[in-house]
Scaffold this motif. Structure first.
Motif, short mmCIF file in Angstrom:
data_model
loop_
_atom_site.label_atom_id
_atom_site.label_comp_id
_atom_site.label_asym_id
_atom_site.label_seq_id
_atom_site.Cartn_x
_atom_site.Cartn_y
_atom_site.Cartn_z
N GLU A 86 23.18 3.57 -29.30
CA GLU A 86 22.09 2.67 -28.90
C GLU A 86 22.43 2.10 -27.53
OE1 GLU A 86 22.36 -0.19 -32.05
OE2 GLU A 86 22.83 1.56 -33.30
N GLU A 87 21.53 1.31 -27.05
CA GLU A 87 21.73 0.71 -25.74
C GLU A 87 23.11 0.02 -25.68
OE1 GLU A 87 19.30 -2.28 -22.87
OE2 GLU A 87 18.29 -1.51 -24.65
N VAL A 88 23.78 0.22 -24.58
CA VAL A 88 25.09 -0.39 -24.42
C VAL A 88 24.91 -1.79 -23.87
CG1 VAL A 88 27.25 -0.20 -23.18
CG2 VAL A 88 26.17 1.84 -24.09
N GLU A 89 25.70 -2.71 -24.40
CA GLU A 89 25.56 -4.12 -24.00
C GLU A 89 25.91 -4.33 -22.53
OE1 GLU A 89 27.85 -6.62 -26.61
OE2 GLU A 89 26.84 -5.75 -28.38
N GLU A 90 25.11 -5.12 -21.88
CA GLU A 90 25.36 -5.50 -20.49
C GLU A 90 26.00 -6.87 -20.48
OE1 GLU A 90 25.41 -4.64 -17.46
OE2 GLU A 90 24.47 -2.68 -17.56
N GLY A 91 27.19 -6.98 -19.95
CA GLY A 91 27.81 -8.30 -19.94
C GLY A 91 28.05 -8.76 -18.53
N TRP A 92 29.28 -9.12 -18.28
CA TRP A 92 29.69 -9.57 -16.96
C TRP A 92 29.85 -8.37 -16.04
CZ3 TRP A 92 35.07 -8.80 -15.38
CH2 TRP A 92 35.74 -7.92 -16.24
N LYS A 93 30.11 -8.63 -14.78
CA LYS A 93 30.37 -7.55 -13.85
C LYS A 93 31.83 -7.63 -13.41
CE LYS A 93 25.79 -6.87 -11.90
NZ LYS A 93 24.98 -6.74 -10.70
N LEU A 144 32.17 1.48 -25.90
CA LEU A 144 31.27 1.55 -24.75
C LEU A 144 30.78 0.16 -24.36
CD1 LEU A 144 29.53 4.78 -25.92
CD2 LEU A 144 30.65 4.53 -23.70
N ASN A 145 30.49 -0.67 -25.35
CA ASN A 145 30.09 -2.05 -25.05
C ASN A 145 31.16 -2.75 -24.23
OD1 ASN A 145 27.75 -1.71 -26.51
ND2 ASN A 145 28.48 -2.77 -28.34
N GLU A 146 32.42 -2.49 -24.59
CA GLU A 146 33.52 -3.15 -23.90
C GLU A 146 33.71 -2.63 -22.48
OE1 GLU A 146 37.45 -3.26 -25.76
OE2 GLU A 146 36.43 -3.72 -27.67
N ILE A 147 33.59 -1.33 -22.31
CA ILE A 147 34.01 -0.74 -21.04
C ILE A 147 32.88 -0.67 -20.00
CG2 ILE A 147 33.59 1.77 -21.25
CD1 ILE A 147 37.01 0.21 -20.48
N TRP A 148 31.66 -0.68 -20.45
CA TRP A 148 30.53 -0.40 -19.57
C TRP A 148 30.44 -1.36 -18.38
CZ3 TRP A 148 28.31 3.44 -17.76
CH2 TRP A 148 26.98 3.49 -17.35
N SER A 149 30.80 -2.64 -18.62
CA SER A 149 30.70 -3.63 -17.54
C SER A 149 31.71 -3.37 -16.43
CB SER A 149 30.94 -5.04 -18.09
OG SER A 149 29.94 -5.35 -19.02
N TYR A 150 32.70 -2.53 -16.73
CA TYR A 150 33.73 -2.24 -15.73
C TYR A 150 33.27 -1.23 -14.69
CZ TYR A 150 37.20 -4.84 -18.38
OH TYR A 150 37.90 -5.84 -19.00
N ARG A 151 32.08 -0.66 -14.87
CA ARG A 151 31.63 0.34 -13.90
C ARG A 151 31.25 -0.29 -12.56
NH1 ARG A 151 27.22 -1.29 -16.46
NH2 ARG A 151 25.13 -1.14 -15.57
#
Lengths: 252, 96
Positions: free
Chosen positions: A213-220, A163-170
């Motif tokens: 836990e909270e998913v990491e927010e990275g790049w967009k 999820l940490n990896e994929i979340w920024s792809y939204r």
């Protein structure tokens, strides 16, 4: 931008998203974690290919130059594909596959719900049909995220990582450019901003159940909608385009 | 894969139309009831076979033993009068 031109691009974008993710899932055919899930993922893949065909066919009809679904799938080059980067991402482990599927399916669930009432008959019919399929894809992937997150120690950290990896792809799913603006103001498609918070709340609900836990927010993520793809795309296209490119127009 | 590292087994029953009895169609492995239902949908209803699904943990089914078959089933052999074929049915009663 001319409405028809925008419509063609929009149909191709939806078709490209569905086709590339459908292809990714088809890579798992006979390689699923167990028989039942293998068939489940292949079913989802086939649903997505069905959606692809409808969108490519519609784009070809609006364009009126005789291009078929096959032309769009097999005869375009990488920069001409306008799918989001999310769908190109590799299958990874089962947690990666389900995390990618959840983000995709929850987004499209909300999109199709709104798109059903488009004043364009083709889009409305497409959305109504696809909504049923997507509702199931969403249920399937969300339930797996819950079980992986709330499963063993190993499955928990693996799906957290996924999820940490994929979340920024939204982010790309909610991007808007001239194509979207033209169609939104013509009342043909919904403004994705109207369901962004519902989308995030739905995902959060699943993450809570999954004890994530909270998913990491990275790049967009950005670029897919203008044909700037990740390295993965260059490896996907030759695989499914190789036969039609080697034997153009062959019949069987 | 050996049997003991698989998910639990479930029996699947499909109702083809509302009102008709559920029919056993096969089984599958799944982690829990919800996933068993989803897997059953994917495995057994992809060609429009049904409108409703039951999944039942295989362990929960009580089955007769093959050892009992003589005492269970053979006694019915010479009691053909239980099959109601000796009655003269009125002409009006069709489809019986």
């Amino acid at each position: 931008m001319d409405i028809n031109e925008a419509l063609i691009k929009y149909c191709l974008r939806l078709g490209d998203d569905a086709m590339i993710l459908g292809h990714r899932l088809s890579e798992l055919c006979s390689k699923g974690p167990y028989l039942e899930e293998d068939i489940a993922m292949t079913n989802i893949s086939l649903d997505l290919f069905g959606q692809t065909r409808m969108m490519y066919t519609t784009a070809g009809e609006i364009e009126g130059k005789g291009r078929t679904e096959d032309d769009f799938a097999y005869k375009r080059l990488e920069p001409e594909f306008q799918n989001v980067l999310l769908v190109e991402q590799p299958n990874g482990n089962f947690g990666n596959t389900m995390a990618r599927q959840m983000v995709f399916s929850v987004f499209y669930y909300y999109l199709f719900k709104e798109l059903q009432s488009s004043s364009n008959e083709k889009l409305a019919a497409f959305a109504a049909k696809s909504l049923k399929e997507t509702t199931y894809h969403m249920r399937h992937s969300c339930e797996w995220i819950v079980r992986l997150g709330d499963g063993t120690e190993e499955s928990h950290w693996k799906v957290q990582d996924a999820l940490n990896e994929i979340w920024s792809y939204r982010h790309e799913l909610f991007e808007k450019d001239e194509v979207d603006e033209t169609l939104i103001s013509a009342g043909l498609i919904p403004d994705t901003a109207t369901f962004k918070s519902a989308f995030e709340a739905s995902v959060q609900e699943v993450l809570d159940r999954a004890t994530i836990e909270e998913v990491e927010e990275g790049w967009k993520s950005t670029g897919g909608r203008i044909g700037h793809h990740s390295e993965y795309m260059g490896h996907i296209l030759p695989i499914f385009q190789s036969i039609p490119r080697t034997y153009p127009n062959s019949k069987w | 894969m050996s049997a003991d590292n698989q998910f639990p087994q479930w029996e699947v029953f499909i109702q083809s139309k509302t009102g008709l009895p559920f029919k056993h169609v096969g089984n599958l492995h799944a982690a829990d009831a919800e996933l068993a239902l989803q897997n059953a949908r994917d495995l057994y209803t992809r060609r429009q076979e049904g409108t409703s699904i039951w999944v039942v943990p295989t362990d929960e089914i009580v089955a007769s033993s093959p050892d009992d078959s003589e005492s269970f089933f053979d006694p019915a052999e010479d009691k053909i009068y239980r099959a109601a074929t000796f009655y003269n049915l009125p002409k009006e009663a069709k489809h019986i």
